[in-house]
Scaffold this active site. Structure first.
Site, mmCIF file in Angstrom:
data_model
loop_
_atom_site.group_PDB
_atom_site.id
_atom_site.type_symbol
_atom_site.label_atom_id
_atom_site.label_comp_id
_atom_site.label_asym_id
_atom_site.label_seq_id
_atom_site.Cartn_x
_atom_site.Cartn_y
_atom_site.Cartn_z
ATOM 1 N N SER A 216 -1.185 -4.732 7.481
ATOM 2 C CA SER A 216 -2.570 -4.554 7.044
ATOM 3 C C SER A 216 -2.815 -5.252 5.715
ATOM 4 C CB SER A 216 -2.879 -3.060 6.910
ATOM 5 O OG SER A 216 -2.775 -2.411 8.156
ATOM 6 N N ALA A 217 -1.840 -5.183 4.820
ATOM 7 C CA ALA A 217 -1.963 -5.876 3.533
ATOM 8 C C ALA A 217 -2.025 -7.382 3.738
ATOM 9 C CB ALA A 217 -0.794 -5.497 2.624
ATOM 10 N N GLY B 116 2.257 -3.099 5.443
ATOM 11 C CA GLY B 116 2.571 -4.516 5.253
ATOM 12 C C GLY B 116 1.697 -5.443 6.067
ATOM 13 N N VAL C 243 9.218 -3.931 7.431
ATOM 14 C CA VAL C 243 8.270 -3.671 8.518
ATOM 15 C C VAL C 243 8.454 -2.242 9.007
ATOM 16 C CG1 VAL C 243 7.587 -4.400 10.838
ATOM 17 C CG2 VAL C 243 8.264 -6.107 9.140
ATOM 18 N N ALA D 50 7.326 0.529 7.637
ATOM 19 C CA ALA D 50 7.890 1.157 6.443
ATOM 20 C C ALA D 50 6.927 2.062 5.703
ATOM 21 C CB ALA D 50 8.389 0.071 5.481
ATOM 22 N N ASP E 71 -6.425 0.941 8.109
ATOM 23 C CA ASP E 71 -6.271 0.748 6.672
ATOM 24 C C ASP E 71 -6.499 -0.694 6.232
ATOM 25 O OD1 ASP E 71 -3.981 -0.146 7.890
ATOM 26 O OD2 ASP E 71 -2.586 0.940 6.597
ATOM 27 N N LYS F 66 0.841 -1.192 0.000
ATOM 28 C CA LYS F 66 0.000 0.000 0.000
ATOM 29 C C LYS F 66 0.874 1.240 0.000
ATOM 30 C CE LYS F 66 -0.608 1.977 3.530
ATOM 31 N NZ LYS F 66 0.091 3.159 4.183
#
Length: 270
Positions: free
Chosen positions: A100-101, A98, A92, A94, A130, A10
């Protein structure tokens, strides 16, 4: 049955912080977009849920059964367990969403295997602001804490994108705390490209104050052929958008020569 899902990286093409809330969160207006690459999740039916984590950044996350993948599994009703192997390719802390994805990919896995409950959006919101957006991983506007989603005309699908991270974790809490509290105005109107070009990232300067290498990276990206470059989320990942793949790949080579230890990912916007 084995399912493979990508947890798409994202990025925030614009991120306007409007106010601090009494509950500790912030009022946001953001334009979410997603890259066609990220972490990889492989799922199989099992007697009970389990999560195994591998990949370059596997050691940078919490205990596998306490991360967002396991928490997402625990929130979704099913008739059987799921065994998931998570290949952690995204850095991480970042600014790439990550975790959440990863959780969003779990929702899609459960949808394929068992279907999702009608209240899946509310369940996703419990994992993070998110996460609802990451379930569909489509370009969209987020308001409130980011969980109130609004469709936007997307004219950016297929645009070449370069992500670069200095391999320095930047945690969201301290960056928001460093925000000066000034409301610099609402998200612009228009299609995704217009919003991205006219928007800004209000967490950029706070993140630079905590992680100075971001500034040099942004200066370097702005000197490439990119038509837009900025920091994503609360950092430290920065992105650059290009008109064609050759420009992107040339910029990637330049970045690799100047910052040989930095992480980078080349892809396209979904």
């Amino acid at each position: 049955m084995t399912l493979t899902e990508t947890a798409y990286a994202k990025i925030n093409l614009a991120l306007h912080v409007r106010a601090r809330r009494d509950d500790g969160y912030h009022e946001l207006e953001t334009l979410f977009a997603f890259v066609d690459a990220g972490d990889t999740l492989v799922a199989r039916p099992a007697n009970q849920d389990s999560v195994k984590t591998l990949g370059e950044f596997a050691t940078d996350i919490d205990d596998p059964m306490n991360n967002l993948v396991a928490k997402a599994l625990g929130l979704l009703p099913r008739t059987g367990g799921i065994e998931i192997t998570l290949e952690k390719n995204l850095p991480v802390a970042a600014g790439l969403g990550g975790g959440s994805a990863d959780a969003g990919a779990v929702f899609r896995i459960v949808e394929h295997m068992h279907g999702l409950p009608d209240d899946w959006r509310e369940r996703a919101s419990k994992l993070g602001a998110d996460v609802p957006c990451c379930v569909r991983s489509e370009t969209t506007i987020g308001r409130g804490t980011g969980a109130q989603l609004q469709t936007v005309a997307c004219d950016l699908s297929g645009v070449p994108v370069l992500l670069v991270n200095p391999r320095l974790p930047v945690h969201t809490g301290p960056v928001f705390k460093a925000w000066d509290g000034v409301d610099r105005g609402r998200l612009p109107d228009g299609n995704a490209r217009a919003i991205a070009l006219a928007g800004r990232n209000d967490l950029r300067d706070p993140a630079i104050s905590l992680c100075p290498p971001i500034a040099r990276l942004l200066d370097t990206l702005s000197a490439t052929d990119a038509w837009l470059s900025n920091m994503s989320g609360s950092g430290a990942t920065c992105f650059a958008l290009f008109d064609d793949i050759a420009q992107r790949d040339h910029a990637a080579q330049q970045i690799a020569e100047l910052f040989p230890l930095y992480w980078q990912l080349s892809g396209k916007l979904r």
